[in-house]
Design a protein around this motif. Structure first.
Motif, PDB file in Angstrom:
ATOM      1  N   GLY A  47       4.048  -2.517   7.669  1.00 47.99           N
ATOM      2  CA  GLY A  47       4.380  -1.165   7.215  1.00 47.99           C
ATOM      3  C   GLY A  47       4.704  -0.244   8.375  1.00 47.99           C
ATOM      4  N   ALA A  48       3.978  -0.391   9.471  1.00 45.73           N
ATOM      5  CA  ALA A  48       4.255   0.392  10.682  1.00 45.73           C
ATOM      6  C   ALA A  48       5.453  -0.174  11.429  1.00 45.73           C
ATOM      7  CB  ALA A  48       3.027   0.411  11.590  1.00 45.73           C
ATOM      8  N   SER A  49       5.465  -1.478  11.617  1.00 43.07           N
ATOM      9  CA  SER A  49       6.553  -2.110  12.388  1.00 43.07           C
ATOM     10  C   SER A  49       7.909  -1.893  11.736  1.00 43.07           C
ATOM     11  CB  SER A  49       6.282  -3.609  12.537  1.00 43.07           C
ATOM     12  OG  SER A  49       5.110  -3.837  13.286  1.00 43.07           O
ATOM     13  N   ASP A  50       7.989  -2.110  10.430  1.00 47.32           N
ATOM     14  CA  ASP A  50       9.262  -1.944   9.730  1.00 47.32           C
ATOM     15  C   ASP A  50       9.756  -0.501   9.808  1.00 47.32           C
ATOM     16  OD1 ASP A  50       9.076  -4.633   9.060  1.00 47.32           O
ATOM     17  OD2 ASP A  50       8.513  -4.263   6.971  1.00 47.32           O
ATOM     18  N   PHE A  51       8.831   0.456   9.648  1.00 45.14           N
ATOM     19  CA  PHE A  51       9.224   1.860   9.746  1.00 45.14           C
ATOM     20  C   PHE A  51       9.748   2.183  11.146  1.00 45.14           C
ATOM     21  CE2 PHE A  51       7.988   6.031  11.345  1.00 45.14           C
ATOM     22  CZ  PHE A  51       8.927   6.807  10.668  1.00 45.14           C
ATOM     23  N   LEU A  52       9.065   1.728  12.184  1.00 44.89           N
ATOM     24  CA  LEU A  52       9.491   2.050  13.551  1.00 44.89           C
ATOM     25  C   LEU A  52      10.864   1.465  13.859  1.00 44.89           C
ATOM     26  CD1 LEU A  52       6.066   1.714  15.350  1.00 44.89           C
ATOM     27  CD2 LEU A  52       7.392   3.829  15.006  1.00 44.89           C
ATOM     28  N   VAL A  53      11.159   0.270  13.374  1.00 41.65           N
ATOM     29  CA  VAL A  53      12.486  -0.308  13.585  1.00 41.65           C
ATOM     30  C   VAL A  53      13.530   0.455  12.765  1.00 41.65           C
ATOM     31  CG1 VAL A  53      13.907  -2.381  13.274  1.00 41.65           C
ATOM     32  CG2 VAL A  53      11.604  -2.569  14.252  1.00 41.65           C
TER      33      VAL A  53
ATOM     34  N   ASP B 179      -4.245  -3.183  -2.287  1.00 44.20           N
ATOM     35  CA  ASP B 179      -3.331  -4.314  -2.152  1.00 44.20           C
ATOM     36  C   ASP B 179      -2.461  -4.166  -0.908  1.00 44.20           C
ATOM     37  OD1 ASP B 179      -1.297  -2.495  -2.828  1.00 44.20           O
ATOM     38  OD2 ASP B 179      -1.063  -3.271  -4.867  1.00 44.20           O
ATOM     39  N   VAL B 180      -1.662  -5.188  -0.626  1.00 43.45           N
ATOM     40  CA  VAL B 180      -0.843  -5.213   0.586  1.00 43.45           C
ATOM     41  C   VAL B 180       0.129  -4.040   0.631  1.00 43.45           C
ATOM     42  CG1 VAL B 180       0.936  -6.514   1.838  1.00 43.45           C
ATOM     43  CG2 VAL B 180      -1.096  -7.691   0.992  1.00 43.45           C
ATOM     44  N   ALA B 181       0.766  -3.705  -0.481  1.00 40.91           N
ATOM     45  CA  ALA B 181       1.728  -2.598  -0.500  1.00 40.91           C
ATOM     46  C   ALA B 181       1.049  -1.280  -0.128  1.00 40.91           C
ATOM     47  CB  ALA B 181       2.401  -2.488  -1.864  1.00 40.91           C
ATOM     48  N   ALA B 182      -0.128  -1.034  -0.671  1.00 43.86           N
ATOM     49  CA  ALA B 182      -0.864   0.195  -0.336  1.00 43.86           C
ATOM     50  C   ALA B 182      -1.301   0.161   1.126  1.00 43.86           C
ATOM     51  CB  ALA B 182      -2.071   0.360  -1.249  1.00 43.86           C
ATOM     52  N   GLY B 183      -1.681  -1.012   1.615  1.00 40.68           N
ATOM     53  CA  GLY B 183      -2.058  -1.146   3.020  1.00 40.68           C
ATOM     54  C   GLY B 183      -0.872  -0.897   3.938  1.00 40.68           C
ATOM     55  N   ALA B 184       0.301  -1.402   3.564  1.00 43.67           N
ATOM     56  CA  ALA B 184       1.508  -1.182   4.362  1.00 43.67           C
ATOM     57  C   ALA B 184       1.866   0.304   4.405  1.00 43.67           C
ATOM     58  CB  ALA B 184       2.668  -2.008   3.817  1.00 43.67           C
ATOM     59  N   ALA B 185       1.693   1.004   3.294  1.00 40.59           N
ATOM     60  CA  ALA B 185       1.936   2.459   3.275  1.00 40.59           C
ATOM     61  C   ALA B 185       0.946   3.169   4.192  1.00 40.59           C
ATOM     62  CB  ALA B 185       1.827   2.988   1.850  1.00 40.59           C
ATOM     63  N   ALA B 186      -0.297   2.696   4.216  1.00 35.91           N
ATOM     64  CA  ALA B 186      -1.299   3.279   5.116  1.00 35.91           C
ATOM     65  C   ALA B 186      -0.901   3.031   6.569  1.00 35.91           C
ATOM     66  CB  ALA B 186      -2.677   2.688   4.818  1.00 35.91           C
ATOM     67  N   ALA B 187      -0.385   1.835   6.859  1.00 39.79           N
ATOM     68  CA  ALA B 187       0.057   1.519   8.216  1.00 39.79           C
ATOM     69  C   ALA B 187       1.241   2.392   8.629  1.00 39.79           C
ATOM     70  CB  ALA B 187       0.421   0.037   8.325  1.00 39.79           C
ATOM     71  N   LYS B 188       2.144   2.659   7.702  1.00 38.54           N
ATOM     72  CA  LYS B 188       3.276   3.550   8.000  1.00 38.54           C
ATOM     73  C   LYS B 188       2.755   4.935   8.383  1.00 38.54           C
ATOM     74  CE  LYS B 188       7.438   5.680   6.131  1.00 38.54           C
ATOM     75  NZ  LYS B 188       8.338   5.812   4.976  1.00 38.54           N
TER      76      LYS B 188
END
Length: 152
Positions: free
Chosen positions: A112-118, A57-66
């Motif tokens: 997930g990556a963008s939010d973490f970097l900011v 799902d999107v949440a798991a994908g966002a964690a993968a992107a982080k």
């Protein structure tokens, strides 16, 4: 606050920069710009695999992107001789999402990556980006992200 201090406050320890898996280099520096090769989604002991819209799902994908963002920062740290505080800003990310043809939320995954970097870098983490679908990614990983960074 330094980047290293901010990461520590967030409880983040960057992984070791991985070696390239084929005939390429992990990053190339041209002037004050560092171009980092695609970093795949990882977890301790292996890869984060799956296909968005099928078994993820999107949440798991966002964690993968982080996790990709952490791996990108590890490569930038290596490019800076171990001093992550030489990072000036994130310039551009290109995110690839292993997804089904009908999955439409690639941007939410790469968030997930963008939010973490900011969160970790403040305004220096704001960047341009692309978020695209891929029918498959190497080793079956869920996400791969490449980046361009400015250093001093």
């Amino acid at each position: 606050m330094s980047i290293a201090s901010k990461l520590a406050d967030l409880g983040i320890t960057l992984p070791e920069a991985s070696a390239p898996a084929a005939n390429y280099v992990s990053y190339v520096q041209v002037g004050d710009m560092v171009y980092v090769s695609g970093q795949v989604s990882t977890k301790p002991g292996g890869f984060i695999t799956g296909k968005l819209g099928e078994d993820m799902d999107v949440a798991a994908g966002a964690a993968a992107a982080k996790s990709c963002a952490l791996n990108l920062l590890a490569q930038v740290k290596a490019a800076c001789g171990g001093d992550i505080d030489r990072l000036v800003r994130v310039v551009k990310l290109t995110g690839f999402v292993n997804s089904t043809p009908d999955f439409k939320d690639q941007p939410k995954v790469i968030n997930g990556a963008s939010d973490f970097l900011v969160e970790a870098l403040g305004d220096a983490g704001r960047h341009s980006r692309s978020a695209v679908s891929a029918a498959a990614l190497p080793l079956g990983v869920a996400v791969e992200i490449e980046g361009i960074f400015q250093i001093k």
